[in-house]
Design an enzyme around this catalytic site. Structure first.
Site, PDB file in Angstrom:
ATOM      1  N   ASP A   1      37.913  32.322  44.145  1.00 39.67           N
ATOM      2  CA  ASP A   1      37.579  33.232  43.049  1.00 39.67           C
ATOM      3  C   ASP A   1      36.447  32.638  42.217  1.00 39.67           C
ATOM      4  O   ASP A   1      36.676  31.766  41.384  1.00 39.67           O
ATOM      5  CB  ASP A   1      38.821  33.477  42.192  1.00 39.67           C
ATOM      6  CG  ASP A   1      38.540  34.379  40.992  1.00 39.67           C
ATOM      7  OD1 ASP A   1      37.427  34.933  40.908  1.00 39.67           O
ATOM      8  OD2 ASP A   1      39.444  34.522  40.142  1.00 39.67           O
TER       9      ASP A   1
ATOM     10  N   GLU B   1      20.286   5.129  38.908  1.00 38.22           N
ATOM     11  CA  GLU B   1      21.005   3.954  38.396  1.00 38.22           C
ATOM     12  C   GLU B   1      21.968   4.431  37.308  1.00 38.22           C
ATOM     13  O   GLU B   1      21.710   4.250  36.115  1.00 38.22           O
ATOM     14  CB  GLU B   1      20.022   2.924  37.836  1.00 38.22           C
ATOM     15  CG  GLU B   1      19.037   2.390  38.867  1.00 38.22           C
ATOM     16  CD  GLU B   1      17.985   1.476  38.259  1.00 38.22           C
ATOM     17  OE1 GLU B   1      17.882   1.437  37.009  1.00 38.22           O
ATOM     18  OE2 GLU B   1      17.264   0.809  39.008  1.00 38.22           O
TER      19      GLU B   1
ATOM     20  N   GLU C   1      24.755   4.489  34.655  1.00 36.71           N
ATOM     21  CA  GLU C   1      25.501   3.535  33.842  1.00 36.71           C
ATOM     22  C   GLU C   1      26.766   4.207  33.310  1.00 36.71           C
ATOM     23  O   GLU C   1      26.817   5.431  33.164  1.00 36.71           O
ATOM     24  CB  GLU C   1      24.639   3.034  32.682  1.00 36.71           C
ATOM     25  CG  GLU C   1      23.402   2.277  33.144  1.00 36.71           C
ATOM     26  CD  GLU C   1      22.402   2.019  32.035  1.00 36.71           C
ATOM     27  OE1 GLU C   1      21.523   1.154  32.218  1.00 36.71           O
ATOM     28  OE2 GLU C   1      22.483   2.692  30.977  1.00 36.71           O
TER      29      GLU C   1
ATOM     30  N   GLU D   1      26.137  -4.308  31.926  1.00 38.27           N
ATOM     31  CA  GLU D   1      24.945  -3.848  31.216  1.00 38.27           C
ATOM     32  C   GLU D   1      24.896  -4.459  29.810  1.00 38.27           C
ATOM     33  O   GLU D   1      25.703  -5.312  29.455  1.00 38.27           O
ATOM     34  CB  GLU D   1      24.916  -2.317  31.153  1.00 38.27           C
ATOM     35  CG  GLU D   1      23.961  -1.675  32.176  1.00 38.27           C
ATOM     36  CD  GLU D   1      22.503  -2.053  31.933  1.00 38.27           C
ATOM     37  OE1 GLU D   1      22.171  -2.496  30.815  1.00 38.27           O
ATOM     38  OE2 GLU D   1      21.697  -1.923  32.868  1.00 38.27           O
TER      39      GLU D   1
ATOM     40  N   HIS E   1      18.533   6.096  35.097  1.00 40.26           N
ATOM     41  CA  HIS E   1      17.145   5.969  35.530  1.00 40.26           C
ATOM     42  C   HIS E   1      17.051   6.392  36.998  1.00 40.26           C
ATOM     43  O   HIS E   1      17.861   5.966  37.829  1.00 40.26           O
ATOM     44  CB  HIS E   1      16.666   4.523  35.382  1.00 40.26           C
ATOM     45  CG  HIS E   1      16.829   3.986  33.997  1.00 40.26           C
ATOM     46  ND1 HIS E   1      16.874   2.638  33.713  1.00 40.26           N
ATOM     47  CD2 HIS E   1      16.971   4.620  32.809  1.00 40.26           C
ATOM     48  CE1 HIS E   1      17.022   2.461  32.415  1.00 40.26           C
ATOM     49  NE2 HIS E   1      17.087   3.649  31.842  1.00 40.26           N
TER      50      HIS E   1
ATOM     51  N   ARG F   1       9.173  -0.871  29.235  1.00 37.73           N
ATOM     52  CA  ARG F   1      10.228   0.110  29.437  1.00 37.73           C
ATOM     53  C   ARG F   1      10.378   1.068  28.251  1.00 37.73           C
ATOM     54  O   ARG F   1      11.392   1.750  28.147  1.00 37.73           O
ATOM     55  CB  ARG F   1      11.557  -0.618  29.693  1.00 37.73           C
ATOM     56  CG  ARG F   1      11.626  -1.259  31.069  1.00 37.73           C
ATOM     57  CD  ARG F   1      12.840  -2.168  31.191  1.00 37.73           C
ATOM     58  NE  ARG F   1      13.175  -2.475  32.572  1.00 37.73           N
ATOM     59  CZ  ARG F   1      12.564  -3.383  33.326  1.00 37.73           C
ATOM     60  NH1 ARG F   1      11.535  -4.069  32.818  1.00 37.73           N
ATOM     61  NH2 ARG F   1      12.938  -3.591  34.575  1.00 37.73           N
TER      62      ARG F   1
ATOM     63  N   GLU G   1       9.748   5.617  38.281  1.00 34.59           N
ATOM     64  CA  GLU G   1      11.100   5.602  37.728  1.00 34.59           C
ATOM     65  C   GLU G   1      11.124   6.470  36.472  1.00 34.59           C
ATOM     66  O   GLU G   1      10.498   6.137  35.466  1.00 34.59           O
ATOM     67  CB  GLU G   1      11.512   4.171  37.376  1.00 34.59           C
ATOM     68  CG  GLU G   1      12.866   4.062  36.688  1.00 34.59           C
ATOM     69  CD  GLU G   1      13.117   2.678  36.109  1.00 34.59           C
ATOM     70  OE1 GLU G   1      14.278   2.374  35.787  1.00 34.59           O
ATOM     71  OE2 GLU G   1      12.141   1.907  35.945  1.00 34.59           O
TER      72      GLU G   1
END
Length: 456
Positions: A63, A143, A145, A200, A256, A327, A345
């Site tokens: 459904d 990547e 996290e 991390e 990323h 970054r 990236e």
């Protein structure tokens, strides 16, 4: 009948038959037929393994009106068609004499027999087809996290982290190394090729990286990854969350995403004569993402909470620029050890996104840059977080939308990303996100109560 799963002369295709044989060999007793709704929530229908052959031959009906963003009740009948290449035993459901397995499905409209335009996996398939028409194969590697939190006495999630570790820390600070190990074993048993895992930056925050694959397989892997991480964390009495910013004033979780195009088996993003080892194709693709970034952000960062992560000072990109070094930019060109590894990236997606829609939006944005021959701006090698507004204006650096409402506004002005989603998904996505943002605007937070309730 499912053309890909049935031979033209009748009977199952070789790939589907191999799955049926493995089901018998591994004593699989139940199959989970998995798909995702428009918001990226994994859904599944469980069937006895004895129905596998029927599922391949005829599909399984359900459904569609009960799934957010699919169809109205008068259009409810839909069909799941399992993709045999996605068969995998569920590691947390294995027992001594039985097991459960998963098959990812495509969704079909029963009234037309055509792929359902609201199926996110189908949206990504259309993006891949567009790339193939231009002569490109697309590889991607995310990547994602996540945080691991303690559960309370009732088994509900808290925001209490189970360790005090930081970036790349080891035990005893990183108390979750055993959990990550079990997650990796589970992923590997389902066919993942794990490159690395580590703690991390934030307490309780982790990352597990898996290798490059084609864009569709990678999106399937992201959906599977989130399910595996949650299930195995629960076995350790922990709650895994992919919420972008669960704790204030510390780093949030990103996803990323590394992307490259291949043409005739060669990396179309590599040019050894270029200062950055990037081809003109790569630069045009990058320029396309930069141009469409505000609208893409609505898809890649799709929650109110996403924009608590996208603020300066917490390693999340805010400024629409690219760099080969730092970054702080939206897109980074990672150092590549070989020509085949040249890639870009995209650092702004977060793991709350629907991976099928996010990859589709990124692909269409980049391909638009190639088709229009967009010129890529120069890379910004300085730390953009340290720029004042005047310097950002001097460099021509724009800023991502500051909240979900602004991101949806940008999406409503960007026909390329609207076309990437298709009319059905676009309409339902915007409707859902407008409602989410409106509900957020009228809510009152604990911060407001703490700050104002006794002050005024």
């Amino acid at each position: 009948m499912t053309e890909e799963n049935v031979r033209t002369d009748g009977g199952l295709s070789a790939e589907a038959q191999a799955v049926v044989d493995e089901i018998e060999e591994k004593n699989v007793d139940f199959l989970r037929l998995q798909f995702t709704d428009i918001l990226g929530t994994v859904k599944n229908v469980s069937i006895p393994a004895s129905q596998a052959e029927k599922a391949f031959e005829e599909g399984i009906y359900f459904d569609g009106s009960s799934i957010d963003g699919f169809v109205r009740i008068q259009e409810s009948d839909m069909r799941l068609e399992p993709d045999p290449s996605t068969f995998a035993i569920l590691p947390w459901r294995q027992k001594e004499n039985s097991a459960a397995a998963r098959l990812i499905c495509d969704v079909f409209n029963t009234s037309t027999g055509e792929p359902f335009e609201g199926d996110p996996r189908g949206v990504l398939k259309r993006a891949i087809a567009r790339a193939e028409e231009m002569g490109y194969d697309i590889n991607a590697a995310p990547e994602p996290e996540f945080f691991l939190f303690e559960e309370d006495e009732n088994g509900r999630a808290t925001t209490v982290t189970n360790d005090a570790g930081g970036y790349f820390d080891l035990a005893p600070k990183d108390l979750a190394s055993d959990v990550r190990r079990d997650i990796i074993y589970g992923l590997e048993s389902m066919g993942f090729d794990i490159e690395a895992s580590h703690h991390e930056v934030a307490e309780g925050q982790h990352e597990i990286n898996f290798t490059y694959d084609d864009a569709l397989s990678t999106a399937d892997n992201v959906a599977t990854f989130r399910s595996v991480v949650r299930a195995i964390a629960a076995e350790h009495d922990l709650h895994a969350t992919f919420m972008p910013k669960p704790i204030a004033r510390i780093n949030g979780s990103g996803m990323h995403t590394h992307i490259s195009l291949f043409q005739d088996g060669e990396n179309a993003f590599h040019d050894g004569d270029d200062e950055f080892d990037l081809s003109e194709t790569a630069k045009q693709f990058t320029a396309g993402i930069l141009e469409h970034a505000p609208a893409v952000t609505a898809v890649c960062d799709p929650t109110v909470n996403s924009y608590k992560r996208l603020v300066p000072g917490y390693e999340a990109p805010v400024y629409i620029a690219w760099s080969d070094r730092n970054r702080s930019a939206l897109i980074r060109k990672p150092a590549a050890r070989t020509p085949a590894a040249s890639r870009i990236e995209a650092r702004f997606p977060d793991p709350s996104c629907n991976p099928y829609l996010a990859f589709a939006a990124l692909i269409h944005a980049g391909l638009d840059g190639i088709e229009r021959g967009l010129e890529c701006p120069d890379p910004v090698r300085e730390n953009i977080y340290e720029f004042d507004e005047a310097k950002r204006e001097e460099y021509g650096i724009e800023t991502l939308p500051k909240d979900l409402g602004a991101a949806v506004d940008a999406l409503e002005e960007d026909e390329v990303i609207q076309d990437a989603l298709g009319d059905h998904v676009y309409d339902k996505f915007v409707e859902a996100k407008r409602a989410e943002f409106k509900d957020y605007l009228v809510s009152v937070s604990e911060w407001e109560l703490d700050r104002y309730l006794e002050t005024f």
